[in-house]
Design a protein around this motif. Sequence first.
Motif, PDB file in Angstrom:
ATOM      1  N   LYS A 208       0.854  -1.191   0.000  1.00 35.07           N
ATOM      2  CA  LYS A 208       0.000   0.000   0.000  1.00 35.07           C
ATOM      3  C   LYS A 208       0.889   1.240   0.000  1.00 35.07           C
ATOM      4  O   LYS A 208       1.873   1.312   0.738  1.00 35.07           O
TER       5      LYS A 208
ATOM      6  N   TYR B  82       1.716   5.344   0.368  1.00 37.13           N
ATOM      7  CA  TYR B  82       1.377   6.592   1.063  1.00 37.13           C
ATOM      8  C   TYR B  82       2.291   7.685   0.524  1.00 37.13           C
ATOM      9  O   TYR B  82       3.522   7.531   0.539  1.00 37.13           O
TER      10      TYR B  82
ATOM     11  N   LYS C 207      -3.045   7.423   0.020  1.00 41.47           N
ATOM     12  CA  LYS C 207      -3.347   8.547   0.895  1.00 41.47           C
ATOM     13  C   LYS C 207      -2.204   9.555   0.822  1.00 41.47           C
ATOM     14  O   LYS C 207      -1.046   9.178   0.599  1.00 41.47           O
TER      15      LYS C 207
ATOM     16  N   SER D  84      -2.139   5.759  10.498  1.00 42.90           N
ATOM     17  CA  SER D  84      -2.977   5.369   9.362  1.00 42.90           C
ATOM     18  C   SER D  84      -2.444   4.099   8.715  1.00 42.90           C
ATOM     19  O   SER D  84      -3.219   3.205   8.341  1.00 42.90           O
TER      20      SER D  84
ATOM     21  N   LYS E 234      -3.323   1.187  11.035  1.00 39.75           N
ATOM     22  CA  LYS E 234      -4.768   0.940  11.026  1.00 39.75           C
ATOM     23  C   LYS E 234      -5.182   0.258   9.722  1.00 39.75           C
ATOM     24  O   LYS E 234      -5.950  -0.707   9.721  1.00 39.75           O
ATOM     25  N   ASP E 235      -4.668   0.753   8.594  1.00 43.07           N
ATOM     26  CA  ASP E 235      -4.990   0.143   7.301  1.00 43.07           C
ATOM     27  C   ASP E 235      -4.521  -1.304   7.245  1.00 43.07           C
ATOM     28  O   ASP E 235      -5.199  -2.174   6.677  1.00 43.07           O
TER      29      ASP E 235
ATOM     30  N   GLU F 285      -6.877  -3.489   9.379  1.00 41.81           N
ATOM     31  CA  GLU F 285      -8.229  -3.596   8.820  1.00 41.81           C
ATOM     32  C   GLU F 285      -8.280  -4.320   7.483  1.00 41.81           C
ATOM     33  O   GLU F 285      -9.366  -4.671   7.010  1.00 41.81           O
ATOM     34  N   ASP F 286      -7.131  -4.581   6.886  1.00 45.02           N
ATOM     35  CA  ASP F 286      -7.083  -5.272   5.595  1.00 45.02           C
ATOM     36  C   ASP F 286      -7.179  -6.782   5.835  1.00 45.02           C
ATOM     37  O   ASP F 286      -6.272  -7.379   6.414  1.00 45.02           O
TER      38      ASP F 286
END
Length: 203
Positions: free
Chosen positions: A115, A117, A150, A168, A171-172, A175-176
């Motif tokens: 991911k 950023y 983001k 962030s 958290k990402d 939650e993934d």
Amino acid sequence: MSGSRVDLKVVLLGKEYGGKTSLVERYLHDRFHGDVPYQNTIGAAFGAKKVDVGDRTVTMGIWDTAGSERYEAMSRIYYRGAKAAILCYDLTEAASFDRVKFWVDELLKNEEKCKIYLCGTKVDLVEDDKKNRKVDYHETTDYGDSIKAKVFETSSKTGSSIKELFSSIAKDFVEDPTNSDEESSPKTLDLQENRTRQKGCCS
């Protein structure tokens, strides 16, 4: 320190003098060296931090890579298996954002599960004088939307938005649902693998 467990591998990529090392220093150690120049990172420097996300504690391993183009091949070694990449660019230097696009292409080709950023650094200089801004905020957010990334604008001098960035990321990650499989379970990393630390960084 070898044999440490890391749940979430984070790599910082970007042009040299783009603020990567200062960002890591502020986040891990809450310090800023001001006008004292850093010795260039050679290879990569490593640091780790535990982050609480709800009822779960995630150990984040952070790799600060060299920004010089001559270390590009080495940087590819460090982003392998990364779950998150912070692509840093200096808000006062347009060329540094162009370099970010190079790394985005690299990651999309080689690490599809990583991911991204986007992190503009030195926002304090922009806040002091708007003429210092060379990277347009709307350009970065439009680009971020196009690659599902983001966007954060940070200051290592003041600490602005740095905790929010790393929170962030954690958290990402939690939650993934794809990170709950066996492949993404905590790994034991040998932190003495081939690398050279930057003096005084990320210890």
